[in-house]
Design a protein around this motif. Structure first.
Motif, mmCIF file in Angstrom:
data_model
loop_
_atom_site.group_PDB
_atom_site.id
_atom_site.type_symbol
_atom_site.label_atom_id
_atom_site.label_comp_id
_atom_site.label_asym_id
_atom_site.label_seq_id
_atom_site.Cartn_x
_atom_site.Cartn_y
_atom_site.Cartn_z
ATOM 1 N N THR A 4 12.107 19.422 101.682
ATOM 2 C CA THR A 4 12.447 20.436 101.724
ATOM 3 C C THR A 4 11.391 21.480 102.690
ATOM 4 O O THR A 4 10.564 20.826 103.062
ATOM 5 N N LEU A 5 11.522 22.422 102.581
ATOM 6 C CA LEU A 5 10.722 23.541 103.868
ATOM 7 C C LEU A 5 9.412 22.765 103.679
ATOM 8 O O LEU A 5 8.171 23.384 104.383
ATOM 9 N N HIS A 6 8.800 23.349 102.544
ATOM 10 C CA HIS A 6 7.444 22.914 102.465
ATOM 11 C C HIS A 6 7.094 21.799 102.363
ATOM 12 O O HIS A 6 5.991 20.709 103.270
ATOM 13 N N GLN A 7 7.857 20.665 102.054
ATOM 14 C CA GLN A 7 8.004 19.418 103.105
ATOM 15 C C GLN A 7 7.776 18.629 104.580
ATOM 16 O O GLN A 7 6.570 18.358 105.031
ATOM 17 N N LEU A 8 8.699 19.621 105.462
ATOM 18 C CA LEU A 8 8.272 19.926 106.074
ATOM 19 C C LEU A 8 7.132 20.384 106.613
ATOM 20 O O LEU A 8 6.795 20.000 107.781
ATOM 21 N N LYS A 9 6.691 21.279 106.186
ATOM 22 C CA LYS A 9 5.271 22.181 106.775
ATOM 23 C C LYS A 9 4.635 21.108 106.767
ATOM 24 O O LYS A 9 3.485 21.000 107.530
ATOM 25 N N VAL A 10 3.814 20.249 104.873
ATOM 26 C CA VAL A 10 3.117 19.667 105.150
ATOM 27 C C VAL A 10 3.090 18.469 106.264
ATOM 28 O O VAL A 10 1.865 18.095 106.676
ATOM 29 N N PHE A 11 4.379 17.665 106.050
ATOM 30 C CA PHE A 11 4.255 17.366 107.420
ATOM 31 C C PHE A 11 3.763 17.013 109.261
ATOM 32 O O PHE A 11 2.778 16.633 109.631
ATOM 33 N N ILE A 12 4.434 18.497 109.212
ATOM 34 C CA ILE A 12 3.719 18.779 111.134
ATOM 35 C C ILE A 12 2.249 19.338 110.595
ATOM 36 O O ILE A 12 1.532 18.833 111.533
ATOM 37 N N GLU A 13 1.838 19.624 109.645
ATOM 38 C CA GLU A 13 0.371 20.391 108.974
ATOM 39 C C GLU A 13 -0.245 17.959 109.850
ATOM 40 O O GLU A 13 -1.272 18.486 110.419
ATOM 41 N N ILE A 14 -0.110 17.335 109.049
ATOM 42 C CA ILE A 14 -0.551 15.822 108.976
ATOM 43 C C ILE A 14 -0.741 15.548 110.444
ATOM 44 O O ILE A 14 -1.310 14.734 110.923
ATOM 45 N N VAL A 15 1.020 16.298 111.296
ATOM 46 C CA VAL A 15 0.471 15.331 112.771
ATOM 47 C C VAL A 15 -0.092 15.977 113.436
ATOM 48 O O VAL A 15 -0.771 15.643 114.420
ATOM 49 N N GLU A 16 -0.397 17.366 113.653
ATOM 50 C CA GLU A 16 -0.814 18.416 114.247
ATOM 51 C C GLU A 16 -2.595 17.832 113.852
ATOM 52 O O GLU A 16 -3.635 17.848 115.127
ATOM 53 N N LYS A 17 -3.004 17.957 112.811
ATOM 54 C CA LYS A 17 -4.724 17.658 112.082
ATOM 55 C C LYS A 17 -4.561 15.885 112.118
ATOM 56 O O LYS A 17 -5.458 14.955 112.524
ATOM 57 N N LYS A 18 -3.537 14.681 112.329
ATOM 58 C CA LYS A 18 -3.781 13.609 112.171
ATOM 59 C C LYS A 18 -4.668 13.065 110.392
ATOM 60 O O LYS A 18 -4.964 12.103 111.431
ATOM 61 N N SER A 19 -4.623 13.444 109.993
ATOM 62 C CA SER A 19 -5.707 13.407 109.089
ATOM 63 C C SER A 19 -4.786 14.315 107.478
ATOM 64 O O SER A 19 -4.636 15.687 107.930
ATOM 65 N N ILE A 20 -4.624 13.225 106.716
ATOM 66 C CA ILE A 20 -4.291 13.845 105.430
ATOM 67 C C ILE A 20 -5.219 15.230 105.161
ATOM 68 O O ILE A 20 -5.300 16.141 103.756
ATOM 69 N N THR A 21 -6.769 14.767 105.155
ATOM 70 C CA THR A 21 -7.739 15.318 104.399
ATOM 71 C C THR A 21 -7.448 16.374 104.778
ATOM 72 O O THR A 21 -8.371 17.616 104.569
ATOM 73 N N LYS A 22 -7.497 16.813 106.596
ATOM 74 C CA LYS A 22 -7.403 17.739 106.781
ATOM 75 C C LYS A 22 -6.465 18.446 106.818
ATOM 76 O O LYS A 22 -6.375 20.028 107.054
#
Length: 307
Positions: A4-22
């Motif tokens: 889903t588009l939501h999953q893409l947005k979440v994954f990009i944020e994880i890649v940029e922050k290198k942290s699930i918490t952040k």
């Protein structure tokens, strides 16, 4: 593939922050919710997107490739949305601003009406110190900036908004207990400063240096809000913009100390590069400011003239 588009947005944020918490903090989601989205996204690929080594999250080379593609997909989705709104006769697209930290008490009031009238606009505002704002202008990363001192090294257009006055202030309890000449406030301190690169700090240091009032006790804080709370708590004195301390003054938590040469007077300005080709949204925003500036000041900032 059924991501889903939501999953893409979440994954990009994880890649940029290198942290699930952040990533969770940035997305205003719970950490378990982000972890579930990452797992569901990963389940659609036979090759790992991320790996955990020594409790640290790393993105694999394959994950970086997927993230780059995901960004392109989301850009195209944005274009589809913007084209749809454009065909409906609505302003659509992005508006980016960079604002010096004290400007967060000013800029929202000049934005709210415009954004409410044009709900299809994607808006972002970076609140930082003056040096970073200048960097954003130099790199052409933004449409507009809000500053209280115009950068001299750049060729800019600007619209003045309202005056910015900086006063010497202290926590009310500390001020009431203070004895001796006012000059001792500076020389004995402690004096509280913003971080280097802040326009407030530059103005304060210029004032002190010209009068040879250097203090041996100096404390540095990296946000206007932290500085305000430190002054209220009685840690020391500072020179602060009136715009950010209204409630503290009204609540008698903080007191203005009259001092020769103060207040320091500057002016809030919306600025943009002269060579920048403004988008239809940016041009519409400038028109809105010019048309509504006086009523916004009257409605929200008339109290400034009482000081």
């Amino acid at each position: 593939m059924n991501y889903t588009l939501h999953q893409l947005k979440v994954f990009i944020e994880i890649v940029e922050k290198k942290s699930i918490t952040k990533a969770a903090e940035a997305l205003y989601l719970s950490q378990p919710a982000v972890s579930i989205q990452l797992k569901n996204f990963q389940d659609q690929f036979p090759i790992p997107l991320t790996e955990v080594v020594g409790k640290r999250l790393y993105v694999t080379d394959f994950g970086l490739e997927i993230a780059a593609t995901a960004r392109r997909i989301l850009v195209e989705v944005d274009r589809i949305n913007h084209k749809t709104h454009a065909f409906q006769g609505k302003l659509a697209g992005k508006l980016k601003l960079s604002v010096v930290s004290t400007g967060k008490y000013v800029m929202p009031y000049f934005l709210s009406g415009f954004l409410n009238e044009n709900s299809a606009i994607d808006f972002s505002m970076d609140v930082t110190n003056k040096q970073q704002v200048v960097n954003h202008l130099e790199n052409n990363d933004i449409d507009f900036a809000l500053v209280s001192v115009l950068p001299k090294q750049m060729d800019l257009q600007h619209i003045p908004l309202l005056r910015n006055s900086l006063y010497l202030v202290g926590g009310t309890e500390r001020v009431e207990q203070r004895k001796g000449k006012k000059a001792l406030i500076f020389t004995q301190g402690p004096m509280l400063f913003r971080e280097k690169g802040s326009a407030t700090r530059n103005a304060m240091e210029t004032f002190i240096d010209k009068r040879n009032l250097k203090s041996s006790k100096k404390i540095e804080l990296t946000s206007n809000e932290a500085l305000k709370q430190a002054v209220i708590a009685g840690i020391g004195y500072s020179i602060m913009p009136l715009i950010g301390i209204k409630n503290a003054l009204l609540n008698k938590e903080m007191t203005v100390i009259p001092y020769p040469g103060l207040p320091i007077e500057t002016e809030w300005n919306i600025v943009w590069r002269k060579d920048k080709k403004l988008t239809p949204i940016a041009s519409a925003f400038i028109d809105y400011i010019k048309e509504h500036k006086a009523e916004i000041i009257e409605q929200h900032f008339s109290w400034v003239d009482d000081f």
